[in-house]
Design an enzyme around this catalytic site. Structure first.
Site, PDB file in Angstrom:
ATOM      1  CG  ASN A   1      -7.071  -6.317  -0.030  1.00  0.00           C
ATOM      2  OD1 ASN A   1      -6.233  -6.533   1.295  1.00  0.00           O
ATOM      3  ND2 ASN A   1      -6.255  -5.767  -0.880  1.00  0.00           N
TER       4      ASN A   1
ATOM      5  CG  ASP B   1      -1.708  -1.731   1.385  1.00  0.00           C
ATOM      6  OD1 ASP B   1      -3.085  -0.786   0.911  1.00  0.00           O
ATOM      7  OD2 ASP B   1      -0.978  -2.246   1.669  1.00  0.00           O
TER       8      ASP B   1
ATOM      9  CG  ASN C   1      -1.946  -5.550   4.366  1.00  0.00           C
ATOM     10  OD1 ASN C   1      -2.236  -6.542   4.364  1.00  0.00           O
ATOM     11  ND2 ASN C   1      -1.752  -4.057   3.829  1.00  0.00           N
TER      12      ASN C   1
ATOM     13  CG  ASP D   1      -2.201  -3.151  -2.595  1.00  0.00           C
ATOM     14  OD1 ASP D   1      -2.558  -4.112  -2.548  1.00  0.00           O
ATOM     15  OD2 ASP D   1      -2.072  -2.851  -1.151  1.00  0.00           O
TER      16      ASP D   1
HETATM   17  C1  BDR Z   1      -2.760  -7.795  -0.124  1.00  0.00           C
HETATM   18  O1  BDR Z   1      -3.342  -7.816   1.170  1.00  0.00           O
HETATM   19  C2  BDR Z   1      -2.270  -7.682   1.511  1.00  0.00           C
HETATM   20  O2  BDR Z   1      -0.904  -8.300   2.338  1.00  0.00           O
HETATM   21  C3  BDR Z   1      -1.408  -6.847   0.671  1.00  0.00           C
HETATM   22  O3  BDR Z   1      -1.460  -5.374   1.129  1.00  0.00           O
HETATM   23  C4  BDR Z   1      -2.679  -6.610  -0.416  1.00  0.00           C
HETATM   24  O4  BDR Z   1      -3.637  -5.446  -0.520  1.00  0.00           O
HETATM   25  C5  BDR Z   1      -2.237  -8.857  -0.891  1.00  0.00           C
HETATM   26  O5  BDR Z   1      -3.492 -10.634  -0.916  1.00  0.00           O
HETATM   27 CA    CA Z   2      -2.665  -3.816   1.115  1.00  0.00          CA
END
Ligand code: BDR
Ligand code: CA
Length: 312
Positions: free
Chosen positions: A166, A16, A40, A242
């Site tokens: 996510n 990010d 996260n 990201d």
């Molecule tokens: C997503 O999960 C988080 O670890 C990262 O920031 C990314 O958005 C990847 O699966």
């Molecule tokens: Ca992320």
């Protein structure tokens, strides 16, 4: 050139942080606000990390605190990848400004209702804030130009065999977003596992010689440890997820995509949190998503390096 108006919703998070560097360093976006998702790490930590990373790169835009937890579920965090603070390596930065006093949902509503044109939303964490906004302000949905998100996967997951973090963290929110009738670009694991950063790229970012380059390199060195130990298929590289959601807005030609109908599994015993991508259009439903599945990696790294170079 007219800048692309965006609201960024993120949970920094090392990738990010690189996404924010790309968004601000490219100079191509009119960033109306950054809103923070819990993902996260906890909301307290992702908010603090957002204020710190924006302060580090000299970006003073309104920051709004998002929801504390997924809509129906308990919070799941991803500290195995991003560490105790959620952004290992940022701890020393003192934020130069404070978050806004209203919530992310209220902030998004205010910005969309006051804006002359439509705005693109770029979520790179769980989709809780965006879904909560759509539920609370359905009348403002048409003010959204597109949602360019990192999440999901066509053929793979990273939390379960089929679910990406996510989407897995808040599947009900993701289901609301994909079903909203808003054009979506999905940068899922199929493309982000080709958007890989190697040690030579980390060295390139460090050699830029500014404090953003040094921070980017430090973040990626920490972040790469997880990938080197757990994703040996990437041959020492780390999937830099990201920034893809921003890179697609800058140069969609850098990607291979396919228009597909996508829905989210919220109930499956083995598949909860999976994005169900109708890649071969077996359902004959109208596509709702531009699904990215490949990227020109060399161009991606160059795009990131150029952006970092123009930051403090
Ligand atoms: C997503 O999960 C988080 O670890 C990262 O920031 C990314 O958005 C990847 O699966
Ligand atoms: Ca992320």
């Amino acid at each position: 050139m007219k800048k692309i108006p965006v609201i960024i919703d993120c949970d920094p998070g090392h990738d990010d942080a690189l996404m924010l560097m790309l968004a601000f360093g490219s100079g191509l976006f009119d960033v109306k606000a950054v809103t923070t998702s819990a993902g996260n790490q906890t909301q307290d930590k992702t908010l603090a990390n957002t204020l710190k990373i924006l302060s580090l790169i000299g970006a003073n835009v309104p920051v709004y605190r998002g929801c504390e937890k997924p809509i129906f579920r308990n919070l799941v965090i991803d500290d195995s990848v991003h560490g105790e603070s959620g952004l290992h390596g940022i701890e020393w930065v003192v934020p130069a400004f404070q978050p806004e006093t209203i919530s992310a949902v209220e902030g998004i509503a205010r910005i969309l209702s006051e804006s002359e044109g439509k705005i693109t939303i770029v979520p790179t964490g769980p989709l809780t804030n965006i879904a909560a906004f759509l539920l609370a302000f359905p009348n403002l949905k048409d003010r959204i130009e597109r949602i360019s998100l990192m999440g999901g996967g066509i053929f793979r997951g990273n939390m379960t065999p089929l679910a990406e973090f996510n989407i897995y963290a808040d599947p009900e929110a993701a289901a609301i977003v994909f079903a909203a009738g808003i054009p979506v670009t999905m940068c899922g694991l199929d493309v982000t596992h080709k958007a890989v950063v190697f040690q030579k790229d980390i060295d390139l970012f460090r050699a830029i010689g500014n404090k953003s380059g040094e921070a980017a390199a430090n973040f990626l060195e920490f972040y790469s440890r997880f990938y080197r130990e757990n994703r040996i298929e990437l041959e020492g590289g780390a999937a830099l997820h990201d920034p893809c959601a921003i890179a697609w807005l800058i140069n969609p030609d850098m990607f291979k995509t396919k228009s597909c109908y996508v829905a989210v599994e919220t109930k499956g015993e083995l598949t909860s949190g999976a994005t169900v991508v109708d890649f071969y259009n077996v359902l004959k439903k109208a596509p709702n998503t531009e699904v990215a599945y490949d990227i020109n990696r060399e161009e991606y790294i160059k795009m990131l390096a150029d952006a970092i170079r123009s930051l403090p």
